[in-house]
Design an enzyme around this catalytic site. Sequence first.
Site, mmCIF file in Angstrom:
data_model
loop_
_atom_site.group_PDB
_atom_site.id
_atom_site.type_symbol
_atom_site.label_atom_id
_atom_site.label_comp_id
_atom_site.label_asym_id
_atom_site.label_seq_id
_atom_site.Cartn_x
_atom_site.Cartn_y
_atom_site.Cartn_z
ATOM 1 C CG ASP A 108 -76.448 -33.336 -9.949
ATOM 2 O OD1 ASP A 108 -75.610 -32.220 -9.740
ATOM 3 O OD2 ASP A 108 -76.434 -34.537 -9.332
HETATM 4 C C1 BGC Z 1 -73.715 -33.550 -7.187
HETATM 5 C C2 BGC Z 1 -74.639 -32.634 -6.736
HETATM 6 C C3 BGC Z 1 -74.126 -31.252 -6.434
HETATM 7 C C4 BGC Z 1 -73.486 -30.740 -7.527
HETATM 8 C C5 BGC Z 1 -72.805 -29.274 -7.274
HETATM 9 C C6 BGC Z 1 -73.011 -32.904 -8.265
HETATM 10 O O1 BGC Z 1 -72.056 -33.802 -8.602
HETATM 11 O O2 BGC Z 1 -74.299 -34.776 -7.583
HETATM 12 O O3 BGC Z 1 -75.348 -33.158 -5.410
HETATM 13 O O4 BGC Z 1 -74.999 -30.570 -5.421
HETATM 14 O O5 BGC Z 1 -72.563 -31.454 -8.163
HETATM 15 O O6 BGC Z 1 -71.364 -29.669 -6.482
#
Ligand code: BGC
Length: 739
Positions: free
Chosen positions: A253
Amino acid sequence: MALQAPQLTPDNIRDVVAAMTLEEKAAVLVGGGSKAFNGIGNTDKGVPGAAGTTHAVPRLGIPSIVLADGPAGLRINPNREGAEQTFYCTGFPIGTMLASTWNTELVEEVGRAMGNEVLEYGVDVILGPGVNIHRNPLCGRNFEYYSEDPLLAGEMAAAMISGIQSNGVGTSMKHFAVNSQELNRLHNDARLSERALREIYLRNFEIAVRKAQPWTIMTSYNYINGVHASESPDLLTGLLRDEWGFQGVVMTDWGGGYDTAAQIHAGNEMIQPGSDRRYQDIIDAVNEGRLALADLDRSVARVLELVVKSPKFKGYAYSDAPDLTAHAAVCRKAADEGVVLMKNRSGALPASHAEKIALFGVTSYQFIAGGTGSGNVHRPYVVDLRQGLADAGFLVDMGVDAFYASYMEDEAFRCNLINGKSPWYIDRERPLEAVPSEVIAASARTADKAFITFGRVFGEGKDRDLHYSYVLQERELELLTAVSKAFHKAGKKVVVILNIGGVVDMAPWQDLADAILICWQPGEEGGNTVAAVLDGSVNPSGRLPMTISKAYEYEPSAPNFPRISADKPFNYSFYRRLAGNKKAYDIKDIDYTDYEEGIYVGYRYFQTFAPRHVAYPFGYGLSYTSFKWGKMKVREAGDGWDVTVQVTNAGDVPGKDVVELFVHAPGKDMDKPERELKAFAKTPLLAPGEACTVTLHVTRDSLASWDEEAGTWAVEPGRYRFLACSDAATPVLRRRVRL
Ligand code: BGC
């Protein structure tokens, strides 16, 4: 003489890896967020508003691929500098609503439409679906996720992934795993038994991996039993690849995890969004012998396998013009099936167009299509209920209408002042509810029915405030009480519509309403969907993908979940890490969370220990028609049993029904929940009097539980009961099966 550098093809990945320098390998594993590699080709900025990219290595013919959120539609910027054209994406119903359809074919159709937008906007991988388990109703991201039940969540995810990937683009199923709270999400340690892990928090992922092979998986921010999810070889290699046969790429993530070398070694190939530090980490770790070349090369090869599948690699000439009109129709169709009719006293619904409607609640005039944070979608429009009712041919009470027209203008001014200042991860200020007594009194004389919409919106980074978000707010309750009193006194009915991203407390106020429906966050076509359910042109067929308890205190995870409230408001100091980047273990539910309820999540807990504390059971939902079930048969078939049930529409209007097959295990040698969902099926639209036979397949393996002592799956021998249920609390037909 220098050899010509090989150019990447699907068949020469080994040669290309062999030809790469250490720096090029490090670059390929670290997302394009870093500026350090312009020299080797990070010139492609990707698609504006996308979440990330990978690095290109032009020398070897390796392009940069683009990753964008997910999961309720593609999230990219709708406007670009200097461009007159807009780049809106369809705002589909949220994950929870798709799960409420209990219709995997329909969810696959949504996936096909969503994936087409990914392809046509030049994106290679969409960062979804989100499949984490609804462990607690206050989790700020539940709206992105499907269900409290791993089978329902896993089947929905598999359908969504298949649909999206049928376009030749990738998905990133997330967040792997046990990401059940947002508070301190980067540092929280989820502590749970191996059994709960296997049966509840991993089963959803397992089903989707085995059925649909997502191109990528995103690891979660949290730790699991002391090990960061992205640094766990047991999880990412032992389980995901060796046991389940996952073939794709694992990515972090955004900013997740700490030890880059440990991540790569564990099987987390891609570090997103990337930084100079992460790039250097890899180079240093290899040079210092902390990261084996074999780990590095294996990871690079996997990323290249992803790259060669991508539209970017294939040179797909995207149009930047997906058919948003056709996709709006898919959104509408899915939302129509996800609305859950909770209550319908003495035929309060459907309403006829001849009735004049008094439309209350600020949310009626400002519908919520989806949630916030990365799960947001820049949709071209949102149809609110006011619009939806008008377009469907309803007459609205002009007194109420005039009141809200001016009230909403004032509130918009107030909210804009605040919202202009708040960053994207802070809850947007919404209009406050009004209680216009005179308008209510007048409309109880002039209108025939009252509709009231209450709304809730939330998103990543924060969990929901119990009093502000879960329980009905004071003004909402005042409005409902006042409208209900006035209308009931005049012998007129009141309908409540819940436009929410997750469940709200219902037991204290449900008697004030004659009918209640949950339309979740239904995407851009919301008002049209709700109007169609209200007038009966759509017969509701949604079923709850979670239990709604009589009070938050009854939730099995309530003693072990962070509680945000007025006296303990949200604060970013809850994001805790000690000096020297050390993980803190001092504060319960923030530094660590004990999953004391084990496998007893949702209905598994309520049906076993506390059925009286359920307001609405898992799987619940009403229809405007009634169904009769009969001829239940169970016969051995392949790796388990085929169960057939005949469903007949016994009412006056066409409708769809859902058969939910729960299994009750003997529970003598093993600790077993009262019942567990093992299969489900949605019928086609049945005309009055029409019957169909649904077939549900139960595998023998799915009856197994994780035996902690033996460290293996085990099926308890004895007598099982197969229960065809209309919801988790209501078996309709049953058969015995001996094992
Ligand atoms: C989130 C993810 C997301 C990523 C990219 C993170 O803060 O937890 O679900 O895909 O950001 O935007």
